[in-house]
Design a protein around this motif. Sequence first.
Motif, PDB file in Angstrom:
ATOM      1  N   LEU A  16       0.853  -1.182   0.000  1.00 26.99           N
ATOM      2  CA  LEU A  16       0.000   0.000   0.000  1.00 26.99           C
ATOM      3  C   LEU A  16       0.889   1.232   0.000  1.00 26.99           C
ATOM      4  CD1 LEU A  16      -2.839   1.257   0.264  1.00 26.99           C
ATOM      5  CD2 LEU A  16      -2.610   0.995   2.744  1.00 26.99           C
ATOM      6  N   PHE A  17       0.658   2.117  -0.970  1.00 23.50           N
ATOM      7  CA  PHE A  17       1.459   3.326  -1.098  1.00 23.50           C
ATOM      8  C   PHE A  17       0.574   4.556  -0.976  1.00 23.50           C
ATOM      9  CE2 PHE A  17       3.894   0.104  -3.299  1.00 23.50           C
ATOM     10  CZ  PHE A  17       5.208   0.402  -2.970  1.00 23.50           C
ATOM     11  N   VAL A  18       1.120   5.608  -0.400  1.00 26.57           N
ATOM     12  CA  VAL A  18       0.448   6.905  -0.335  1.00 26.57           C
ATOM     13  C   VAL A  18       1.341   7.949  -0.979  1.00 26.57           C
ATOM     14  CG1 VAL A  18      -0.892   6.376   1.743  1.00 26.57           C
ATOM     15  CG2 VAL A  18       1.372   7.405   1.972  1.00 26.57           C
ATOM     16  N   ASP A  19       0.751   9.082  -1.272  1.00 22.73           N
ATOM     17  CA  ASP A  19       1.491  10.203  -1.856  1.00 22.73           C
ATOM     18  C   ASP A  19       2.243   9.802  -3.124  1.00 22.73           C
ATOM     19  OD1 ASP A  19       0.623  11.724   0.343  1.00 22.73           O
ATOM     20  OD2 ASP A  19       2.360  11.098   1.523  1.00 22.73           O
ATOM     21  N   LEU A  83      -0.506  -2.348   5.513  1.00 26.99           N
ATOM     22  CA  LEU A  83      -1.823  -2.713   4.985  1.00 26.99           C
ATOM     23  C   LEU A  83      -2.940  -2.473   5.993  1.00 26.99           C
ATOM     24  CD1 LEU A  83      -1.070  -5.988   3.015  1.00 26.99           C
ATOM     25  CD2 LEU A  83      -1.517  -3.718   2.103  1.00 26.99           C
ATOM     26  N   GLU A  84      -2.596  -2.424   7.276  1.00 25.35           N
ATOM     27  CA  GLU A  84      -3.630  -2.170   8.283  1.00 25.35           C
ATOM     28  C   GLU A  84      -4.249  -0.778   8.111  1.00 25.35           C
ATOM     29  OE1 GLU A  84       0.346  -1.044   9.861  1.00 25.35           O
ATOM     30  OE2 GLU A  84      -0.415  -2.897   9.014  1.00 25.35           O
ATOM     31  N   GLU A  85      -3.590   0.083   7.348  1.00 26.09           N
ATOM     32  CA  GLU A  85      -4.106   1.428   7.075  1.00 26.09           C
ATOM     33  C   GLU A  85      -5.171   1.433   5.979  1.00 26.09           C
ATOM     34  OE1 GLU A  85      -3.200   4.397   8.587  1.00 26.09           O
ATOM     35  OE2 GLU A  85      -2.217   3.056  10.012  1.00 26.09           O
ATOM     36  N   LEU A  86      -5.298   0.345   5.241  1.00 25.43           N
ATOM     37  CA  LEU A  86      -6.190   0.300   4.088  1.00 25.43           C
ATOM     38  C   LEU A  86      -7.636   0.597   4.467  1.00 25.43           C
ATOM     39  CD1 LEU A  86      -6.580  -0.207   1.083  1.00 25.43           C
ATOM     40  CD2 LEU A  86      -6.769  -2.639   1.578  1.00 25.43           C
TER      41      LEU A  86
END
Length: 125
Positions: A16-19, A83-86
């Motif tokens: 999982l990637f952000v920004d 991935l827990e942020e998904l």
Amino acid sequence: MKTFEIGGGTTLSLALFVDVTNSKELVDLMQTGTLDPEVAFLNASLVSLTRRKINISFSFYNLTMFWQMIVIKSLVKGTEIGLEELEKRADQAQIHKHYKISAVELGISSLSDAMTCRIAARDAL
């Protein structure tokens, strides 16, 4: 990155990637078939997870060698997060709109079940 055994010696690796600043470039590479290794990118805001198991019915490619994930990580210009942020990043309003899920339907089924039904119906067509 987290890797899941999905049976028969096949694994599924997720990150999982952000920004992410080069998403258009990555989509262009994927659509032209020039992205190596072949992977699938998902819009995390439209993914909903159940606590029982990961239930993502999108197309994905088998990533059997660890170096492939290293290559992907080097291509994505963004920050990898757990991935827990998904689940926190799922945009409920966008999910309802994208999958055309009504409040009436949610009165008799869960959001995950409604999404799964839509995805299965698309695959059947």
